[in-house]
Scaffold this active site. Structure first.
Site, PDB file in Angstrom:
ATOM      1  N   HIS A  49       0.534  -0.692   0.283  1.00  0.00           N
ATOM      2  CA  HIS A  49       0.134   0.050  -0.330  1.00  0.00           C
ATOM      3  C   HIS A  49       1.007   1.220   0.142  1.00  0.00           C
ATOM      4  O   HIS A  49       0.208   1.999  -0.563  1.00  0.00           O
ATOM      5  CB  HIS A  49      -0.866   0.118   1.070  1.00  0.00           C
ATOM      6  CG  HIS A  49      -1.415  -0.913   1.466  1.00  0.00           C
ATOM      7  ND1 HIS A  49      -1.718  -1.929   2.457  1.00  0.00           N
ATOM      8  CD2 HIS A  49      -2.908  -1.129   0.204  1.00  0.00           C
ATOM      9  CE1 HIS A  49      -2.886  -2.942   1.556  1.00  0.00           C
ATOM     10  NE2 HIS A  49      -3.363  -2.807   1.379  1.00  0.00           N
ATOM     11  N   GLN A  77     -17.984  -6.617  -0.726  1.00  0.00           N
ATOM     12  CA  GLN A  77     -17.225  -6.847  -1.832  1.00  0.00           C
ATOM     13  C   GLN A  77     -16.945  -8.397  -0.975  1.00  0.00           C
ATOM     14  O   GLN A  77     -16.050  -9.106  -1.270  1.00  0.00           O
ATOM     15  CB  GLN A  77     -16.338  -6.729  -2.157  1.00  0.00           C
ATOM     16  CG  GLN A  77     -15.759  -6.065  -0.555  1.00  0.00           C
ATOM     17  CD  GLN A  77     -14.059  -4.941  -1.526  1.00  0.00           C
ATOM     18  OE1 GLN A  77     -14.412  -3.591  -1.813  1.00  0.00           O
ATOM     19  NE2 GLN A  77     -12.953  -5.710  -2.001  1.00  0.00           N
TER      20      GLN A  77
HETATM   21  O1  PAF Z   1      -7.814  -3.443  -2.969  1.00  0.00           O
HETATM   22  C1  PAF Z   1      -8.648  -3.263  -2.242  1.00  0.00           C
HETATM   23  O2  PAF Z   1      -8.313  -3.341  -0.989  1.00  0.00           O
HETATM   24  C2  PAF Z   1     -10.688  -2.969  -2.284  1.00  0.00           C
HETATM   25  O3  PAF Z   1     -10.915  -3.708  -3.177  1.00  0.00           O
HETATM   26  C3  PAF Z   1     -11.074  -1.463  -2.899  1.00  0.00           C
HETATM   27  C4  PAF Z   1      -9.758  -1.273  -4.118  1.00  0.00           C
HETATM   28  C5  PAF Z   1     -10.266  -0.589  -1.267  1.00  0.00           C
HETATM   29  C6  PAF Z   1     -12.132  -1.111  -2.320  1.00  0.00           C
HETATM   30  O4  PAF Z   1     -12.550  -1.659  -1.330  1.00  0.00           O
END
Ligand code: PAF
Length: 308
Positions: A49, A77
């Site tokens: 990140h 998700q």
């Molecule tokens: O990749 C992620 O961490 C997630 O899928 C995102 C893009 C933040 C969406 O919740």
């Protein structure tokens, strides 16, 4: 970096803690006019990140733009049997990790702030890309991803949005959405960050105990083996075979998929394919799912090249 960087129009000194807001109402007045980069995350930040954040800062510094990081564990998700409840939530550590990296703003909304009327009735369909590989194994996953990504794009109005190559299929569906729905943000994709032993950084690596972690290394080895065969001029079949040899019959590991696919459509390429492709893999070790991939170029058709 110890002292403030002198960057025209950019007012975040090195060492400065980003402003942290939790609501859309608080966010809006803090968004400046001009360029802005957003890095969307679910928190539990790791160096992968931080690479996205560094790239965002690199792009924004010369133009005096803002860098915004979002932290939101998006319930839409996650499937019913997935780790939504258990997903690590480490906001204070995340903010500490972002301190000094030139991040202006962290937007860490609650579920209620993000979905004030409850789960949204209108959602973004990922189309065919959402039905294969990750989408087949995690039904509804990409619909949830695209819905929150679109909402976060609407709320943060970036000129640039950065995503990690590790989630290659996510990158492909987001690209498709941005293109199909005329979303006015440029996407920038940042390469996978790996541990010294090769494991791709992931917030879920923390679920692995030391023995499982050793088992999990079969996945990056499979990807590296396939990459090496492609680089040496191997065919699609040879790449596949080299990758599978690393994971087949490994105790403690099951393979969800390991395949050579078209980079944009995620359809398996034909054995006679030559050109750019993507080697993708997903395994389970205990209850932990891990994914990995590498862009490759197939130079040889069946009948030619090493290992054909
Ligand atoms: O990749 C992620 O961490 C997630 O899928 C995102 C893009 C933040 C969406 O919740």
């Amino acid at each position: 970096m110890g002292e403030s960087q002198v960057v025209v129009g950019l007012s975040v000194p090195d060492g400065a803690r980003p402003a942290v807001v939790h609501t859309y109402r608080e966010l809006l007045p803090l968004l400046r006019t001009g360029p802005r980069a957003v890095v969307m995350t679910m928190g539990a930040l790791h160096q992968g990140h931080l690479d996205l954040v560094a790239k965002a800062r690199e792009l924004m510094a010369p133009v005096g733009g803002q860098v915004v990081v979002t932290v939101f564990v998006n319930p839409l998700q996650f499937g019913p049997a997935e780790d939504y409840e258990a997903y690590p939530r480490t906001l204070p550590d995340d903010v500490a990790a972002l301190t000094g990296l030139g991040v202006d703003l962290v937007y860490a909304p609650s579920v209620v702030d993000m979905y004030p009327a409850g789960p949204p009735l209108v959602r973004v369909s990922p189309g065919p890309l959402g039905a294969v590989f990750e989408g087949a194994i995690r039904p509804g996953h990409f619909e949830g991803v695209l819905t929150v990504v679109l909402k976060l794009l609407q709320r943060t109005t970036p000129t640039v949005a950065l995503f990690g190559q590790k989630d290659a299929q996510q990158v492909a569906v987001v690209h498709q959405m941005v293109s199909d729905l005329d979303v006015g943000a440029r996407l920038v994709v940042v390469p996978i960050r790996r541990e010294p032993d090769g494991l791709a950084l992931s917030s879920r690596n923390r679920y692995l105990d030391p023995a499982q972690r050793q088992v999990a290394l079969a996945l990056p080895r499979a990807i590296a083996a396939g990459e090496a065969v492609a680089a040496a001029g191997g065919t699609v079949m040879a790449v596949r075979a080299a990758a599978w040899a690393e994971v087949a019959d490994r105790p403690g590991l099951s393979v969800d998929y390991l395949e050579v696919v078209d980079r944009a459509e995620f359809t398996p390429v034909l054995d006679a394919w030559t050109g750019p492709a993507l080697l993708i893999g997903a395994i389970r070790v205990g209850s932990t799912r891990l994914i990995d991939n590498a862009p490759i170029v197939i130079q040889a058709t069946s009948g030619g090249g090493p290992g054909a």
